[in-house]
Design a protein around this motif. Structure first.
Motif, PDB file in Angstrom:
ATOM      1  N   ARG A   1     -14.123   4.442  29.427  1.00  0.00           N
ATOM      2  CA  ARG A   1     -12.955   5.450  29.174  1.00  0.00           C
ATOM      3  C   ARG A   1     -13.271   6.510  28.909  1.00  0.00           C
ATOM      4  NH1 ARG A   1      -7.252   3.018  26.736  1.00  0.00           N
ATOM      5  NH2 ARG A   1      -7.637   1.815  28.856  1.00  0.00           N
TER       6      ARG A   1
ATOM      7  N   THR B   1     -14.919   8.969  31.398  1.00  0.00           N
ATOM      8  CA  THR B   1     -14.162   9.546  32.428  1.00  0.00           C
ATOM      9  C   THR B   1     -13.523  10.838  31.697  1.00  0.00           C
ATOM     10  OG1 THR B   1     -12.126   8.174  31.431  1.00  0.00           O
ATOM     11  CG2 THR B   1     -13.330   7.278  33.101  1.00  0.00           C
ATOM     12  N   ARG B   2     -13.680  10.896  30.539  1.00  0.00           N
ATOM     13  CA  ARG B   2     -13.158  12.210  29.971  1.00  0.00           C
ATOM     14  C   ARG B   2     -14.284  13.012  29.659  1.00  0.00           C
ATOM     15  NH1 ARG B   2      -9.594   8.350  27.698  1.00  0.00           N
ATOM     16  NH2 ARG B   2      -7.319   8.936  28.053  1.00  0.00           N
TER      17      ARG B   2
END
Length: 280
Positions: A26, A29-30
């Motif tokens: 997660r 993904t940023r």
């Protein structure tokens, strides 16, 4: 038998890695944020302010909620706006004017690299503990030196002692030399240990929290020093004695260096007085 133990260890390590992988995926993904040259400064300021804000609110409520005073080390003290604003202003100024340019230069030399795999849980925990122990030893030596050498104290460390009674936003009320020294210790330790970027984030969050808690002025039943057994961890009351007496309790977190060198001074709760908020 040894082969069975090795297999079990590999399964345990794999399970630990799988546990952290969704979180790490997660974050990756940023990457527009996490790989930005501005991320370290944004992360540092945001984390620091997030940990300080609850204590600022408690200080504002304390005069109106007498029950809170029993947890304050100095029950009759609450920082004024005239004390809070310079601390906040110095933190923001130093991060924008000094820390940000250094971060940008470092990023230009070596842009952030995020590996696809998360660290193993046991490895993350081991590295975080080692980073804390190394930081504790390094800052202890730095701290003693800056108290024992008058020129170093006057020039670099005296600023941090201007507030005799600590409060959360005073945690980073320090000279730029002191701020860079602490940042240097952090960077060297995670580099020497080859820490995974997720481990670095976890360590920084924990380190910021512990330093803010140490300066908060609140000794709660769930404060860190009450959760760590055998008096290994000094905590907020321990550090408050350093601010009021200057010649003791130099280590930021743990107590072993002060014990070894004879500079440990137990706080009242460690002497059997369990009344929170009682002045030393």
């Amino acid at each position: 038998m040894s082969g069975s133990n090795s297999s079990e260890l590999r399964v345990l390590c794999s399970s630990g890695q799988l546990l952290l992988q969704p979180l790490w995926d997660r974050l990756r993904t940023r990457d527009a944020l996490t790989q930005s040259p501005f991320f370290p400064v944004i992360f540092a300021i945001t984390t620091y302010m997030a940990f300080c804000l609850p204590f600022v609110v408690l200080d504002a409520l304390c005069p109106w909620v007498p029950a809170l005073r029993r947890y304050k080390i100095h029950p009759d003290f609450s920082p004024s706006v005239q004390q809070l604003l310079p601390c906040l202003g110095r933190t923001l100024y130093q991060h924008v004017v000094f820390v940000l340019p250094v971060t940008l230069l470092h990023w230009a030399h070596a842009p952030a690299f995020l590996p696809p795999e998360a660290p193993e849980l046991l490895q993350l925990l081991r590295h975080v503990v080692l980073c804390l122990l190394l930081f504790d030893a390094e800052f202890f030596a730095w701290h003693v030196l800056h108290h024992k050498v008058p020129w170093l104290y006057r020039t670099f460390h005296k600023l941090h002692h201007q507030n005799a009674s600590s409060f959360a936003l005073a945690t980073q009320y320090m000279s730029i030399w002191e701020l860079f020294s602490l940042g240097f210790f952090d960077m060297v330790n995670v580099t020497l240990l080859g820490c995974h970027p997720l481990t670095v984030l976890v360590f920084h969050v924990l380190n910021v929290w512990l330093s803010v808690e140490d300066h908060s002025g609140y000794d709660f039943p769930w404060s860190t020093h009450r959760l760590v057994p055998f008096g290994w961890y000094g905590g907020v009351a321990h550090h408050d004695l350093h601010h009021s007496q200057f010649n003791c309790n130099f280590a930021p977190y743990f107590t072993h260096w002060d014990k070894l060198l004879g500079t440990l001074r137990p706080c009242p709760s460690q002497l059997g007085d369990e009344t929170p908020g009682k002045a030393p």
